[in-house]
Write an enzyme that holds these catalytic residues in place. Structure first.
Site, PDB file in Angstrom:
ATOM      1  N   ASP A  98       0.879  -1.181   0.000  1.00  0.00           N
ATOM      2  CA  ASP A  98       0.000   0.000   0.000  1.00  0.00           C
ATOM      3  C   ASP A  98       0.911   1.224   0.000  1.00  0.00           C
ATOM      4  OD1 ASP A  98      -2.373   1.608   0.306  1.00  0.00           O
ATOM      5  OD2 ASP A  98      -1.965   1.790   2.435  1.00  0.00           O
ATOM      6  N   SER A  99       0.309   2.391  -0.137  1.00  0.00           N
ATOM      7  CA  SER A  99       1.095   3.619  -0.071  1.00  0.00           C
ATOM      8  C   SER A  99       1.531   3.930   1.359  1.00  0.00           C
ATOM      9  CB  SER A  99       0.267   4.784  -0.616  1.00  0.00           C
ATOM     10  OG  SER A  99      -0.951   4.846   0.090  1.00  0.00           O
TER      11      SER A  99
ATOM     12  N   TYR B   3      -0.950   8.412  -2.580  1.00  0.00           N
ATOM     13  CA  TYR B   3      -1.107   8.102  -4.001  1.00  0.00           C
ATOM     14  C   TYR B   3      -2.412   8.711  -4.532  1.00  0.00           C
ATOM     15  CZ  TYR B   3       2.439   4.270  -3.959  1.00  0.00           C
ATOM     16  OH  TYR B   3       3.580   3.509  -3.889  1.00  0.00           O
ATOM     17  N   GLY B   4      -3.364   8.840  -3.627  1.00  0.00           N
ATOM     18  CA  GLY B   4      -4.741   9.130  -4.037  1.00  0.00           C
ATOM     19  C   GLY B   4      -4.997  10.511  -4.606  1.00  0.00           C
TER      20      GLY B   4
ATOM     21  N   CYS C 217      -4.560  -1.487  -1.652  1.00  0.00           N
ATOM     22  CA  CYS C 217      -4.689  -0.049  -1.864  1.00  0.00           C
ATOM     23  C   CYS C 217      -5.795   0.161  -2.889  1.00  0.00           C
ATOM     24  CB  CYS C 217      -3.351   0.482  -2.393  1.00  0.00           C
ATOM     25  SG  CYS C 217      -3.415   2.238  -2.819  1.00  0.00           S
TER      26      CYS C 217
ATOM     27  N   THR D 278      -6.619   2.832  -4.339  1.00  0.00           N
ATOM     28  CA  THR D 278      -6.183   3.735  -5.400  1.00  0.00           C
ATOM     29  C   THR D 278      -5.437   2.963  -6.490  1.00  0.00           C
ATOM     30  OG1 THR D 278      -5.966   5.450  -3.717  1.00  0.00           O
ATOM     31  CG2 THR D 278      -4.884   5.852  -5.831  1.00  0.00           C
TER      32      THR D 278
ATOM     33  N   GLU E 126      -3.181   8.725   8.904  1.00  0.00           N
ATOM     34  CA  GLU E 126      -1.720   8.603   9.018  1.00  0.00           C
ATOM     35  C   GLU E 126      -1.189   9.420  10.201  1.00  0.00           C
ATOM     36  OE1 GLU E 126       0.811   6.980   7.076  1.00  0.00           O
ATOM     37  OE2 GLU E 126      -0.681   5.853   5.940  1.00  0.00           O
TER      38      GLU E 126
ATOM     39  N   CYS F  31     -11.004   2.697   0.326  1.00  0.00           N
ATOM     40  CA  CYS F  31      -9.584   2.959   0.572  1.00  0.00           C
ATOM     41  C   CYS F  31      -9.236   2.170   1.833  1.00  0.00           C
ATOM     42  CB  CYS F  31      -9.391   4.449   0.781  1.00  0.00           C
ATOM     43  SG  CYS F  31      -7.802   4.900   1.501  1.00  0.00           S
ATOM     44  N   THR F  32      -8.098   1.485   1.799  1.00  0.00           N
ATOM     45  CA  THR F  32      -7.771   0.595   2.922  1.00  0.00           C
ATOM     46  C   THR F  32      -7.430   1.338   4.215  1.00  0.00           C
ATOM     47  OG1 THR F  32      -5.551   0.439   1.963  1.00  0.00           O
ATOM     48  CG2 THR F  32      -7.069  -1.389   1.541  1.00  0.00           C
ATOM     49  N   HIS F  33      -7.252   2.662   4.115  1.00  0.00           N
ATOM     50  CA  HIS F  33      -7.051   3.432   5.351  1.00  0.00           C
ATOM     51  C   HIS F  33      -8.355   3.585   6.139  1.00  0.00           C
ATOM     52  CE1 HIS F  33      -3.192   4.691   3.637  1.00  0.00           C
ATOM     53  NE2 HIS F  33      -2.894   5.315   4.765  1.00  0.00           N
TER      54      HIS F  33
HETATM   55  N1  DGL Z   1      -4.675   3.218   1.213  1.00  0.00           N
HETATM   56  C1  DGL Z   1      -4.777   3.810  -0.087  1.00  0.00           C
HETATM   57  C2  DGL Z   1      -6.039   3.354  -0.760  1.00  0.00           C
HETATM   58  O1  DGL Z   1      -6.549   2.314  -0.409  1.00  0.00           O
HETATM   59  C3  DGL Z   1      -4.756   5.281  -0.240  1.00  0.00           C
HETATM   60  C4  DGL Z   1      -3.820   6.168   0.403  1.00  0.00           C
HETATM   61  C5  DGL Z   1      -3.226   7.168  -0.520  1.00  0.00           C
HETATM   62  O2  DGL Z   1      -3.889   8.118  -0.961  1.00  0.00           O
HETATM   63  O3  DGL Z   1      -2.084   6.973  -0.810  1.00  0.00           O
HETATM   64  O4  DGL Z   1      -6.546   4.001  -1.647  1.00  0.00           O
END
Ligand code: DGL
Length: 274
Positions: free
Chosen positions: A10-11, A42-43, A73, A75, A152, A186-188
């Site tokens: 993931d990012s 990344y998003g 992730c 994204t 984060e 999004c996994t966050h």
């Molecule tokens: N965890 C990432 C996702 O599932 C996104 C985080 C990011 O924007 O980098 O989209």
């Protein structure tokens, strides 16, 4: 039988929501996890950049001779779609299709909400995946750009007023559409599941993409007889492209007891070297 590790990336720390599910559902598997924390988020980036980063992440993960690669992730999954070629025939999954399948099975009203990073929502990938399975369903989406930085930075407690305000702002248009299922695309986001659930109400089923990806990998490894025959608990090995201390701190706060093992540093030079 195959005792090679499963590679998950993931990012940042969001993919740990998938790792927690892998540890629960596949306790004897070794996991190699990479969080590209130096290049997070990344998003908010272009599809071209996301694809370039994803390729580099996959190349790094493959150095660990993994038997399966999981883009934990939303994204990356939205950018690459279902047809990512990893080379060498290493099986790959993103979180998109497993989450879309789960949402289609869970909805009763036929109205599904999707939240994700701006890139994920802009791609429309969840809507396309859902309509490919069930063309009759209605999908409404909204981007939540502040959720990743809030997570984060540890703004994750259920009573955190800042995150609650952001959630109300982002979720209102979805709640107004009377969805009965919400994909946390999004996994966050599962890290702030309580806040999301408190706002959406008990009647809305929340889908966690990492959890669905872990169920999918369990099914594929079982079917292809590629599960580990290890009897003891598997090991988790973590890599991050920015501070390993920060990663460990965040990961501990999130995974608690389940956070085992040390975090190793990967330099951007190593990631980008061809
Ligand atoms: N965890 C990432 C996702 O599932 C996104 C985080 C990011 O924007 O980098 O989209």
């Amino acid at each position: 039988m195959n005792n090679a590790p499963i590679g998950v990336f993931d990012s940042g720390i969001g993919g740990l929501t998938a790792v927690a599910e892998f540890n629960r559902l596949l306790p004897h598997e070794n996991i190699v996890y990479f969080g590209d924390t130096a290049r997070l988020p990344y998003g908010t980036r272009s599809k071209e950049t996301i694809l370039k980063y994803a390729e580099q992440d996959i190349r790094f993960i493959k150095k660990h001779n993994v038997k399966f690669i999981v883009a934990a992730c939303g994204t990356v999954s939205s950018a690459v779609g279902a047809n990512m070629q990893t080379g060498d025939g290493v099986p790959f999954t993103g979180v998109l299709m497993p989450a879309a399948q789960a949402a289609c099975s869970a909805t009763r009203s036929g109205r599904i909400g999707v939240i994700g990073t701006p890139a994920t929502i802009r791609s429309g990938a969840y809507g396309k995946a859902i309509r490919a399975i069930r063309p009759d369903l209605t999908v409404v989406g909204n981007g939540c750009p502040l959720f990743v930085p809030l997570v984060e930075n540890g703004f994750t407690a259920r009573d955190n007023e800042i995150t609650k305000l952001a959630a109300a702002q982002y979720l209102k248009p979805i709640r107004d559409e009377n969805v009965d299922v919400l994909i946390m695309g999004c996994t966050h986001y599962p890290i702030i599941r309580d806040i999301i659930s408190d706002y959406m109400g008990d009647n809305v089923t929340l889908i966690s993409p990492g959890e669905e990806a872990a169920k999918h990998v369990l099914a594929v490894l079982t079917e292809t007889e590629m599960l580990s025959d290890r009897e003891e608990q598997g090991e988790n090995r973590y890599f991050a492209s920015d501070s390993v201390e920060l990663f460990a701190e965040n990961a501990k706060a999130f995974l608690g007891q389940e956070f085992r093992g040390r975090v190793e540093k990967v330099s951007i030079d190593e990631l980008t070297a061809v």
